[in-house]
Design an enzyme around this catalytic site. Structure first.
Site, PDB file in Angstrom:
ATOM      1  N   THR A  42       0.826  -1.210   0.000  1.00 55.02           N
ATOM      2  CA  THR A  42       0.000   0.000   0.000  1.00 55.02           C
ATOM      3  C   THR A  42       0.864   1.266   0.000  1.00 55.02           C
ATOM      4  O   THR A  42       0.349   2.379   0.039  1.00 55.02           O
ATOM      5  CB  THR A  42      -0.932   0.018   1.229  1.00 55.02           C
ATOM      6  N   HIS A  47       6.144   0.030   7.250  1.00 54.36           N
ATOM      7  CA  HIS A  47       6.283   0.946   8.385  1.00 54.36           C
ATOM      8  C   HIS A  47       6.261   0.123   9.666  1.00 54.36           C
ATOM      9  O   HIS A  47       6.161  -1.109   9.635  1.00 54.36           O
ATOM     10  CB  HIS A  47       5.181   2.010   8.373  1.00 54.36           C
ATOM     11  N   HIS A  50       4.111  -2.810  10.466  1.00 54.43           N
ATOM     12  CA  HIS A  50       4.429  -4.124   9.885  1.00 54.43           C
ATOM     13  C   HIS A  50       5.513  -4.851  10.679  1.00 54.43           C
ATOM     14  O   HIS A  50       5.802  -6.025  10.408  1.00 54.43           O
ATOM     15  CB  HIS A  50       4.963  -3.969   8.447  1.00 54.43           C
ATOM     16  N   LYS A  84     -11.599  -1.556   8.268  1.00 53.07           N
ATOM     17  CA  LYS A  84     -11.403  -0.217   7.697  1.00 53.07           C
ATOM     18  C   LYS A  84     -12.768   0.471   7.622  1.00 53.07           C
ATOM     19  O   LYS A  84     -13.777  -0.161   7.345  1.00 53.07           O
ATOM     20  CB  LYS A  84     -10.790  -0.314   6.289  1.00 53.07           C
ATOM     21  N   ARG A  88     -10.638   1.457   0.320  1.00 47.45           N
ATOM     22  CA  ARG A  88      -9.343   1.994  -0.088  1.00 47.45           C
ATOM     23  C   ARG A  88      -9.413   2.522  -1.516  1.00 47.45           C
ATOM     24  O   ARG A  88     -10.176   2.025  -2.337  1.00 47.45           O
ATOM     25  CB  ARG A  88      -8.263   0.895  -0.056  1.00 47.45           C
ATOM     26  N   GLN A 175      -7.752 -14.077  -0.284  1.00 52.13           N
ATOM     27  CA  GLN A 175      -6.751 -14.455   0.705  1.00 52.13           C
ATOM     28  C   GLN A 175      -6.834 -15.944   1.026  1.00 52.13           C
ATOM     29  O   GLN A 175      -5.820 -16.599   1.240  1.00 52.13           O
ATOM     30  CB  GLN A 175      -6.926 -13.625   1.978  1.00 52.13           C
ATOM     31  N   ASP A 196      -6.905  -8.564  13.201  1.00 48.39           N
ATOM     32  CA  ASP A 196      -7.927  -8.155  12.230  1.00 48.39           C
ATOM     33  C   ASP A 196      -8.002  -9.107  11.046  1.00 48.39           C
ATOM     34  O   ASP A 196      -8.915  -9.020  10.225  1.00 48.39           O
ATOM     35  CB  ASP A 196      -7.651  -6.718  11.740  1.00 48.39           C
ATOM     36  N   LYS A 231      -3.174   5.250  18.240  1.00 48.42           N
ATOM     37  CA  LYS A 231      -2.718   4.187  17.355  1.00 48.42           C
ATOM     38  C   LYS A 231      -1.201   4.078  17.375  1.00 48.42           C
ATOM     39  O   LYS A 231      -0.484   5.072  17.282  1.00 48.42           O
ATOM     40  CB  LYS A 231      -3.192   4.463  15.927  1.00 48.42           C
ATOM     41  N   LYS A 234       2.359   5.794  14.645  1.00 48.14           N
ATOM     42  CA  LYS A 234       2.276   7.140  14.086  1.00 48.14           C
ATOM     43  C   LYS A 234       2.937   8.122  15.053  1.00 48.14           C
ATOM     44  O   LYS A 234       2.881   7.958  16.256  1.00 48.14           O
ATOM     45  CB  LYS A 234       0.827   7.562  13.875  1.00 48.14           C
ATOM     46  N   THR A 235       3.561   9.143  14.504  1.00 50.20           N
ATOM     47  CA  THR A 235       4.093  10.213  15.316  1.00 50.20           C
ATOM     48  C   THR A 235       3.698  11.530  14.666  1.00 50.20           C
ATOM     49  O   THR A 235       3.995  11.760  13.500  1.00 50.20           O
ATOM     50  CB  THR A 235       5.627  10.108  15.485  1.00 50.20           C
TER      51      THR A 235
END
Length: 420
Positions: A42, A47, A50, A84, A88, A175, A196, A231, A234-235
């Protein structure tokens, strides 16, 4: 192989759900098991969201099992709807293919594809999904699942009210087909993923049972949230990437160093390969003197070294110390780029007056010559960490770090970067 491997995963908090625990434990103790995790491309980099699944592949490999990293070159064209809030956006074949190649390169830094006894396997579901016809898909996969079964998945239920397209509704079947193909081509028996992914994983197990009369297994890891409820990963609203060009090793190190006290010990269990005994010692030290931040320092060291290497870790520590002490002139130009990536900067031209007062105004550091003179006289201006109080001071080559930068500090914390 260690017989208590699954127990250690549970002790680290890495197991959220699994199918038939006793049978899976016996399987892992008896043979080298092939297992997989899928990574949909994606973006052009993984990041830290993962990182947990990547590292669990590494943990299994170190126990003698064979990890299969599945890059979703095919499923990435659609996007997983699991938990989600909205559909997307779809990307072009060229973009997804480019991102898939980037992910392959990153995964090879963590799992060993050249190991002599149990080399990891890299697969791309574009190899079988993009050539599959709609008729084949409906006959070979779709016939195995009822609408009721597909609707019962929690990840689908949550989207029914707001709307879910058929494209995303069918994702779980794609999947599931991945699991079937990886069993057929590689003998994969276990699928891992975040919590998830449970619905998608159990669909794959069901397809294996129906098509091959084979028992497949599933194991999920918890989705990580920080103690403050925000979450993880993230920063300041931005993802923390594993690509050094997108998130510098210094920024990466600082992310882990700033971990909340309530999360630090648990993150050591999740993200490092320190033994649980070693982590218990760090926890003891941390509880006795929280202000020393032993847990955060160990976490930042281990994860930065793991992702970017020891040299980048040492560089990040050096930048941090220099910024704390104010001894900027000890840094290289490359370290300046990392440490001052987000501070205001000014490109000094050949026409600029290099008198300090003039340049402070021209660069926007000071609002007026009067304010600039006042700050210089009062000792509020620092050049590369050294206080300058001469009103007639002229910047020269000796002030430039590797002839590229000069770092100006105004007051205690306001930094500016002059670029040459």
């Amino acid at each position: 192989m260690t017989t208590n491997f699954l127990s250690e995963l549970k002790d680290r908090g890495l197991v959220y759900q699994m199918t038939d625990e006793q049978a899976l434990e016996e399987l892992l103790n008896e043979e080298s098991v092939k297992l997989y995790i899928g990574f949909d491309p994606t973006a052009d980099s993984l990041h830290i969201g993962h990182l947990l699944p990547v590292l669990i592949l590494k943990r299994f490999q170190e126990q003698g099992h064979v990890p299969v990293a599945l890059v979703g070159g095919g499923t990435g064209m659609i996007g997983d709807p699991s938990f989600k809030d909205a559909e997307r956006s779809l990307n072009s074949t060229e973009i997804v293919e480019s991102w898939a190649n980037s992910l392959k390169n990153q995964l090879s830094r963590f799992i060993d594809f050249d190991d002599k006894t149990n080399p990891a396997i890299l697969a791309n579901n574009a190899d079988w999904l993009t050539s599959m016809t709609l008729i084949d898909f409906l006959r070979d996969v779709g016939k195995n699942f009822t609408i009721n079964y597909m609707m019962s998945k929690e990840s689908v239920k949550r989207r029914i009210e707001t709307g879910i397209s058929y494209t995303e509704f069918a994702y779980q079947l794609l999947q599931a087909y991945d699991f079937l193909k990886l069993y057929e081509t590689e003998g994969v028996k276990l699928q891992l993923g975040g919590s998830d992914q449970w619905g998608n994983i159990t669909s794959g197990i069901e397809l294996l049972r129906r098509e091959k009369e084979v028992q497949g297994y599933g194991l999920t890891m918890p989705l990580i949230k920080k103690a403050d409820g925000t979450k993880f990963g993230k920063t300041e609203g931005n993802a923390v990437w594993l690509d050094a060009d997108k998130t510098s090793p210094y920024e990466f190190y600082q992310f882990w160093l700033n971990t909340d006290d309530r999360d630090a010990v648990q993150f050591l269990k999740y993200f490092t390969f320190l033994s649980l005994d070693e982590i218990a010692e760090i926890e003891k030290e941390f509880n006795e003197a929280p202000h020393e931040r032993a847990a955060q320092k160990a976490l930042a060291k281990e994860v930065t070294t793991l992702v970017h290497g020891e040299k980048s870790y040492e560089q990040a520590v050096r930048i941090s110390k220099a910024l704390f002490s104010g001894d900027i002139k000890e840094l290289t130009a490359e370290e300046i780029k990392q440490g001052f990536k987000d501070v205001p900067s000014y490109d000094v031209s050949a026409n600029d007056d290099l008198n300090l007062v003039e340049l402070l105004v021209n660069s926007g550091i000071e609002s007026s010559k009067r304010q600039a003179r006042e700050d210089v006289k009062n000792g509020a201006i620092y050049i590369n960490g050294e206080r300058i109080q001469e009103l007639e001071y002229v910047l020269s080559d000796k002030d430039k770090i590797e002839n590229e930068f000069i770092v100006v500090r105004r007051g205690k914390k306001k930094y500016f970067l002059l670029k040459f």
